[in-house]
Design a protein around this motif. Structure first.
Motif, PDB file in Angstrom:
ATOM      1  N   ASN A 112      -1.092   0.377   7.701  1.00 42.83           N
ATOM      2  CA  ASN A 112      -1.371   1.532   8.549  1.00 42.83           C
ATOM      3  C   ASN A 112      -1.909   2.672   7.681  1.00 42.83           C
ATOM      4  O   ASN A 112      -1.225   3.160   6.798  1.00 42.83           O
ATOM      5  CB  ASN A 112      -0.056   1.937   9.246  1.00 42.83           C
ATOM      6  N   LEU A 113      -3.144   3.077   7.930  1.00 46.79           N
ATOM      7  CA  LEU A 113      -3.759   4.130   7.124  1.00 46.79           C
ATOM      8  C   LEU A 113      -3.759   5.437   7.916  1.00 46.79           C
ATOM      9  O   LEU A 113      -4.022   5.441   9.117  1.00 46.79           O
ATOM     10  CB  LEU A 113      -5.200   3.764   6.755  1.00 46.79           C
ATOM     11  N   ALA A 114      -3.491   6.544   7.214  1.00 44.07           N
ATOM     12  CA  ALA A 114      -3.476   7.865   7.866  1.00 44.07           C
ATOM     13  C   ALA A 114      -4.899   8.425   7.888  1.00 44.07           C
ATOM     14  O   ALA A 114      -5.289   9.238   7.059  1.00 44.07           O
ATOM     15  CB  ALA A 114      -2.540   8.799   7.105  1.00 44.07           C
ATOM     16  N   LEU A 115      -5.697   7.954   8.846  1.00 41.34           N
ATOM     17  CA  LEU A 115      -7.113   8.351   8.882  1.00 41.34           C
ATOM     18  C   LEU A 115      -7.370   9.413   9.945  1.00 41.34           C
ATOM     19  O   LEU A 115      -6.753   9.384  11.022  1.00 41.34           O
ATOM     20  CB  LEU A 115      -7.987   7.124   9.170  1.00 41.34           C
ATOM     21  N   LYS A 116      -8.294  10.316   9.652  1.00 47.00           N
ATOM     22  CA  LYS A 116      -8.675  11.333  10.636  1.00 47.00           C
ATOM     23  C   LYS A 116      -9.452  10.673  11.775  1.00 47.00           C
ATOM     24  O   LYS A 116     -10.230   9.752  11.552  1.00 47.00           O
ATOM     25  CB  LYS A 116      -9.575  12.390   9.975  1.00 47.00           C
ATOM     26  N   LYS A 117      -9.235  11.190  12.983  1.00 49.74           N
ATOM     27  CA  LYS A 117      -9.967  10.643  14.120  1.00 49.74           C
ATOM     28  C   LYS A 117     -11.278  11.398  14.335  1.00 49.74           C
ATOM     29  O   LYS A 117     -12.304  10.824  14.631  1.00 49.74           O
ATOM     30  CB  LYS A 117      -9.109  10.728  15.378  1.00 49.74           C
ATOM     31  N   ARG A 118     -11.220  12.711  14.206  1.00 52.94           N
ATOM     32  CA  ARG A 118     -12.423  13.506  14.433  1.00 52.94           C
ATOM     33  C   ARG A 118     -12.989  13.934  13.083  1.00 52.94           C
ATOM     34  O   ARG A 118     -12.279  14.448  12.239  1.00 52.94           O
ATOM     35  CB  ARG A 118     -12.104  14.744  15.273  1.00 52.94           C
ATOM     36  N   PHE A 133      -0.596   4.978   4.760  1.00 55.64           N
ATOM     37  CA  PHE A 133      -1.236   5.194   3.452  1.00 55.64           C
ATOM     38  C   PHE A 133      -2.128   6.437   3.498  1.00 55.64           C
ATOM     39  O   PHE A 133      -2.984   6.590   4.364  1.00 55.64           O
ATOM     40  CB  PHE A 133      -2.077   3.976   3.063  1.00 55.64           C
ATOM     41  N   ASP A 134      -1.953   7.315   2.514  1.00 57.36           N
ATOM     42  CA  ASP A 134      -2.787   8.504   2.356  1.00 57.36           C
ATOM     43  C   ASP A 134      -3.288   8.528   0.918  1.00 57.36           C
ATOM     44  O   ASP A 134      -2.487   8.577  -0.025  1.00 57.36           O
ATOM     45  CB  ASP A 134      -1.946   9.750   2.674  1.00 57.36           C
ATOM     46  N   ILE A 135      -4.603   8.526   0.765  1.00 60.17           N
ATOM     47  CA  ILE A 135      -5.216   8.423  -0.576  1.00 60.17           C
ATOM     48  C   ILE A 135      -4.843   9.602  -1.481  1.00 60.17           C
ATOM     49  O   ILE A 135      -4.802   9.467  -2.697  1.00 60.17           O
ATOM     50  CB  ILE A 135      -6.756   8.269  -0.433  1.00 60.17           C
ATOM     51  N   HIS A 136      -4.511  10.770  -0.878  1.00 63.89           N
ATOM     52  CA  HIS A 136      -4.163  11.947  -1.687  1.00 63.89           C
ATOM     53  C   HIS A 136      -2.934  11.689  -2.565  1.00 63.89           C
ATOM     54  O   HIS A 136      -2.735  12.355  -3.574  1.00 63.89           O
ATOM     55  CB  HIS A 136      -3.845  13.154  -0.785  1.00 63.89           C
ATOM     56  N   ARG A 137      -2.066  10.762  -2.130  1.00 63.83           N
ATOM     57  CA  ARG A 137      -0.812  10.548  -2.859  1.00 63.83           C
ATOM     58  C   ARG A 137      -0.994   9.741  -4.146  1.00 63.83           C
ATOM     59  O   ARG A 137      -0.106   9.706  -4.992  1.00 63.83           O
ATOM     60  CB  ARG A 137       0.188   9.768  -1.987  1.00 63.83           C
ATOM     61  N   ILE A 170       0.815  -1.224   0.000  1.00 65.20           N
ATOM     62  CA  ILE A 170       0.000   0.000   0.000  1.00 65.20           C
ATOM     63  C   ILE A 170       0.847   1.273   0.000  1.00 65.20           C
ATOM     64  O   ILE A 170       0.358   2.337  -0.356  1.00 65.20           O
ATOM     65  CB  ILE A 170      -1.059   0.034   1.133  1.00 65.20           C
ATOM     66  N   GLN A 171       2.113   1.136   0.384  1.00 67.27           N
ATOM     67  CA  GLN A 171       2.979   2.318   0.242  1.00 67.27           C
ATOM     68  C   GLN A 171       3.237   2.630  -1.226  1.00 67.27           C
ATOM     69  O   GLN A 171       3.484   3.762  -1.601  1.00 67.27           O
ATOM     70  CB  GLN A 171       4.305   2.095   0.973  1.00 67.27           C
ATOM     71  N   GLU A 172       3.207   1.603  -2.043  1.00 67.51           N
ATOM     72  CA  GLU A 172       3.399   1.774  -3.504  1.00 67.51           C
ATOM     73  C   GLU A 172       2.149   1.223  -4.181  1.00 67.51           C
ATOM     74  O   GLU A 172       2.227   0.285  -4.973  1.00 67.51           O
ATOM     75  CB  GLU A 172       4.633   0.974  -3.959  1.00 67.51           C
ATOM     76  N   GLU A 199      -3.490  14.366   5.320  1.00 64.24           N
ATOM     77  CA  GLU A 199      -2.450  14.623   4.315  1.00 64.24           C
ATOM     78  C   GLU A 199      -1.098  14.819   4.972  1.00 64.24           C
ATOM     79  O   GLU A 199      -1.009  15.187   6.139  1.00 64.24           O
ATOM     80  CB  GLU A 199      -2.784  15.885   3.527  1.00 64.24           C
ATOM     81  N   LYS A 200      -0.061  14.631   4.171  1.00 59.51           N
ATOM     82  CA  LYS A 200       1.319  14.928   4.573  1.00 59.51           C
ATOM     83  C   LYS A 200       1.737  14.181   5.847  1.00 59.51           C
ATOM     84  O   LYS A 200       2.313  14.750   6.762  1.00 59.51           O
ATOM     85  CB  LYS A 200       1.517  16.439   4.734  1.00 59.51           C
ATOM     86  N   GLN A 201       1.402  12.933   5.908  1.00 57.25           N
ATOM     87  CA  GLN A 201       1.818  12.090   7.025  1.00 57.25           C
ATOM     88  C   GLN A 201       3.069  11.306   6.613  1.00 57.25           C
ATOM     89  O   GLN A 201       3.493  11.363   5.460  1.00 57.25           O
ATOM     90  CB  GLN A 201       0.685  11.121   7.377  1.00 57.25           C
TER      91      GLN A 201
END
Ligand SMILES: [Zn+2]
Length: 354
Positions: free
Chosen positions: A47-53, A134-138, A18-20, A127-129
């Motif tokens: 590991n996904l970079a998900l928002k908590k709030r 994993f960040d879908i924006h990338r 998922i990194q690539e 973003e920018k983690q």
């Protein structure tokens, strides 16, 4: 139907995959093309970079409804209804897939609300983690779209999709510019997808023409009972997508979906070399008469930038150094019974309260 399985293949991705993510998908492009879509499940180490709030997501469902096109034919057109409320039938609980389609076929001259909303340029990913998350924006920038330059890539942003109630409907669409797309299910009820590969588009268009149905296939104007596809030998595939699963759509794929319960999901577009090489990028939208904002059709990039040399260079340095791993495919059949019994992993109030 042909001997090809009804359900699309399910692949297993680990944290390196998922990194690539674009390279991982490229490795399985043949499968993706054949079925029009694949499903990806994540290993526990991902590991996904998900928002908590989650705030500011109180969007109402769009006031759009489906109506049966004619009494004997389970094809539904999608229309606005701003006035005539007597015609509207309430959505009811969905017990299973068959139950959903049966209840729709009984609509007759009534209408049912789609009960969905789209929030362009909205994401539940941070973003920018760190690159290990994993960040879908990338995804667009990892893909062939990077040849269009940084400014063009930044225009391709995620779209958050909300299903407000059980039986919510996402009608038939193709992605903008017939790009590939990646869809992540954040939370809520199972999504039942129906995938029509690009190779079947002409057969579907011919069928609709014969029935004098002029709806656009690309922009959410029509919703089709799969029994019609079976009756006319139009190959389609199914997916049951649960929370934390990805669905990848190939370039030019047509897809539609309904949901078991309320849900949040999110999608983003990207490109592989075949988007240019197989001429999906240059598909004309001239015949489309849909009343949709011009902006959403006109996010384009300069196709002259995608020269053969640059595509080859991109492929060599970004995609070709693939490590063979035959263990990715976990199953060709994701049985409906397994998926149907997956418990909804959130309580309803948490969705409505967001
Ligand atoms: Zn259209």
């Amino acid at each position: 139907m042909s001997a090809i399985p009804v359900y699309v293949p399910t692949l297993q991705a680990d944290k390196n995959d998922i990194q690539e993510f674009v390279r991982f998908i490229y490795k399985h492009e043949q499968l993706l093309k054949e079925y029009g879509a694949i499903k990806i499940q994540l290993n526990i180490d991902c590991n996904l970079a998900l928002k908590k709030r989650r705030t500011n997501l109180l969007t109402p469902p769009i006031s759009t409804y489906i109506t049966k096109i004619n009494k004997d034919y389970p094809i539904y057109s999608v229309e606005r209804n701003d006035n005539n409320v007597e015609l509207i039938e309430r959505n009811s609980l969905v017990h299973d897939e068959a139950d959903f389609w049966t209840s729709l076929s009984c609509l007759n001259n009534k209408q049912r609300q789609l009960n969905t909303s789209l929030m362009p340029n909205t994401s539940l990913f941070l973003e920018k983690q760190s690159h290990t998350r994993f960040d879908i924006h990338r995804v667009p920038g990892q893909s062939l779209l990077k040849l269009a330059g940084r400014a063009a890539v930044q225009k391709y942003t995620p779209c958050l999709k909300r299903a407000h109630e059980p039986g919510a409907i996402f009608p038939l669409t193709c992605t903008q510019q017939h790009l590939f797309s990646l869809d992540y299910h954040h939370e809520g009820g199972v999504h039942f997808w129906y995938i029509i590969p690009h190779s079947e588009r002409r057969a579907l268009q011919t069928l609709l023409d014969k029935q004098n149905i002029s709806a656009c296939l690309d922009h959410g104007k029509i919703f089709i009972d799969p029994t019609i596809l079976e009756k006319y030998y139009i190959r389609y595939h199914r997916i049951t997508q649960s929370p934390n699963e990805f669905v990848v759509l190939s370039a030019g794929t047509l897809s539609q979906c309904f949901t078991m319960h309320a849900s949040y999901s999110e999608s983003i577009v990207f490109a592989l070399p075949s988007w240019i090489e197989e001429e999906h990028a240059s598909i004309s939208t001239a015949s489309c008469r849909c009343d949709i904002p011009h902006d959403s059709l006109s996010i384009t990039c300069d196709l002259n930038l995608f020269t053969r040399d640059l595509i080859e260079e991109y492929t060599t340095s970004n995609l070709d150094n693939v490590i063979n791993d035959d263990l990715d495919i976990v199953t060709n059949y994701d049985t409906p019974m397994t998926a149907m019994s997956t418990p909804c992993n959130l309580d309803h109030n948490s969705l409505h309260g967001i």
